[in-house]
Design a protein around this motif. Structure first.
Motif, PDB file in Angstrom:
ATOM      1  N   LYS A 108       0.680  -0.954  -0.092  1.00  0.00           N
ATOM      2  CA  LYS A 108      -0.311   0.486  -0.003  1.00  0.00           C
ATOM      3  C   LYS A 108       1.087   1.184   0.357  1.00  0.00           C
ATOM      4  O   LYS A 108       0.264   2.282  -0.662  1.00  0.00           O
ATOM      5  CB  LYS A 108      -1.020   0.114   1.171  1.00  0.00           C
ATOM      6  N   ARG A 146      -1.256   7.512   3.235  1.00  0.00           N
ATOM      7  CA  ARG A 146      -1.689   6.313   1.914  1.00  0.00           C
ATOM      8  C   ARG A 146      -1.960   5.039   3.538  1.00  0.00           C
ATOM      9  O   ARG A 146      -2.638   4.382   2.706  1.00  0.00           O
ATOM     10  CB  ARG A 146      -0.002   6.664   1.463  1.00  0.00           C
ATOM     11  N   LEU A 147      -1.061   4.935   4.223  1.00  0.00           N
ATOM     12  CA  LEU A 147      -1.217   3.671   5.220  1.00  0.00           C
ATOM     13  C   LEU A 147      -2.622   3.470   5.418  1.00  0.00           C
ATOM     14  O   LEU A 147      -3.136   1.758   5.510  1.00  0.00           O
ATOM     15  CB  LEU A 147      -0.406   3.537   6.013  1.00  0.00           C
TER      16      LEU A 147
END
Length: 359
Positions: A282, A309-310
């Motif tokens: 990811k 983003r995670l």
């Protein structure tokens, strides 16, 4: 400001009329603390070393190299293998033992022996009110106030300025061997590392580099024991491939030197090994390295907040290098944040020690 005695440091903090940025050797500028620079390098020297008791006591500004040299002369070591951040962060200076303790700096051997925090026996420090505090002891049998000793380890100077630390040390090893598997994808490499760590063969380092496809397993101890365990571990790993003995400089793994001269942000992500491969998928990172059997991910990234983003995940991400509009450390859940704020208010009621460090 570089006080040369504990009393001088206490007086300086007591009289401070603004924030102070606590600096040791200046080799680990992690976080966003502000204020007048207060250096601990004036507090230097080994004050007690008892090889027979596996104990060393040193002032906080003592160069780490000085301590390692003294230990090596007695065939001993700091078993938690503290990382040297200079290459990764592009810093100069000399790492100090106080900086190691303040940041709880630990290397690949953490998976087998524990972190720096686990080797702490005692501390002396000056709190934000200028009070000198002593906690713990100088020998392993004396663990009075052990929780406070551990609390100061990894506090990044926000609870007090370390003046002296007492640590447990261990004997050095006679032999070391690294077995390597080639060509594993991330998920398979993590499975192989987990198999090695769950074996009875006392692996002291497990790391995977997707860029080279190499998965490494370190064994240490007496030569005959290392040879026997390497053969046995090779059989455990046989289902993942043929493990070959390869000379490996574990300092390069410890210090993440592969990212040293490459542009981009560097993140340090601590997770459950079973979650690591999916998280990396990811990230959209330029490069990653796995340590601690997959429990530690180093990520080289471009373009902002990798943590965003995670999304939510079971672990924490720390921004080690780079200018990103995001907190340096993983934001804490509200109950834990309240406890942390309460501790800082107790130890540093004026909020002058490394303000902004934990944001």
């Amino acid at each position: 400001m570089t006080p040369e005695t504990e009393d001088a440091l206490a007086q300086l903090i007591k009289e401070a009329d603004g924030p102070l940025r606590i600096v040791g050797g200046g080799t680990r500028p992690i976080g966003r603390s502000t204020g007048a620079v207060l250096r601990t390098t004036g507090l230097s020297g080994i004050t007690l070393y008892e090889p027979g008791a596996l104990t060393i006591v040193a002032q906080a500004g003592t160069p780490l190299a000085e301590i390692e040299t003294a230990l090596a002369a007695e065939n001993q070591r700091l078993a938690f293998e503290p990382m040297d951040h200079r290459a990764l962060l592009g810093t100069q200076g000399v790492p100090t033992i106080g900086g190691v303790v303040a940041a709880n700096v630990s290397g690949p051997r953490r998976i087998s022996v524990g972190a720096a925090r686990d080797f702490m026996l005692g501390v002396r420090f000056v709190d934000g009110a200028g009070h000198i505090v002593k906690n713990g002891g100088r020998v392993m049998k004396n663990v009075t106030g052990y929780d406070l000793v551990r609390l100061m380890t990894g506090a990044y100077g926000t609870l007090g300025v370390l003046t002296e630390v007492a640590l447990k040390v261990l004997p050095d090893v006679a032999a070391q061997m690294t077995l390597t598997l080639d060509g594993l994808d991330d998920a398979t490499a993590i499975a192989a590392m987990s198999a090695a760590l769950s074996s009875p063969y006392e692996v002291t380092g497990v790391a995977h580099d997707p860029a080279t496809g190499k998965t490494r397993f370190r064994l240490e101890g007496f030569e005959s024991s290392v040879t026997y365990r390497a053969e046995a571990l090779g059989r455990v790993l046989a289902r993942f491939g043929t493990a070959a003995e390869v000379d490996t400089d574990w300092a390069t793994i410890r210090d993440v030197t592969a990212f040293a001269d490459k542009p981009g942000e560097v993140w340090r992500i601590s997770v459950k090994p079973s979650d690591a491969a999916a998280l990396v998928a990811k990230m959209d990172a330029r490069a990653v390295q796995y340590d601690w059997g997959g429990g530690l991910i180093w990520a080289l990234s471009d373009g902002g907040d990798l943590r965003a983003r995670l999304g939510e995940f079971n672990g924490h991400a720390t921004l080690i290098r780079g200018d990103v509009d995001a907190p340096t450390f993983q934001p804490q859940a509200a109950p834990l944040a309240a406890i942390s704020a309460g501790l800082r208010a107790k130890f540093d009621p004026r909020g002058i020690l490394n303000p902004g460090m934990m944001t």
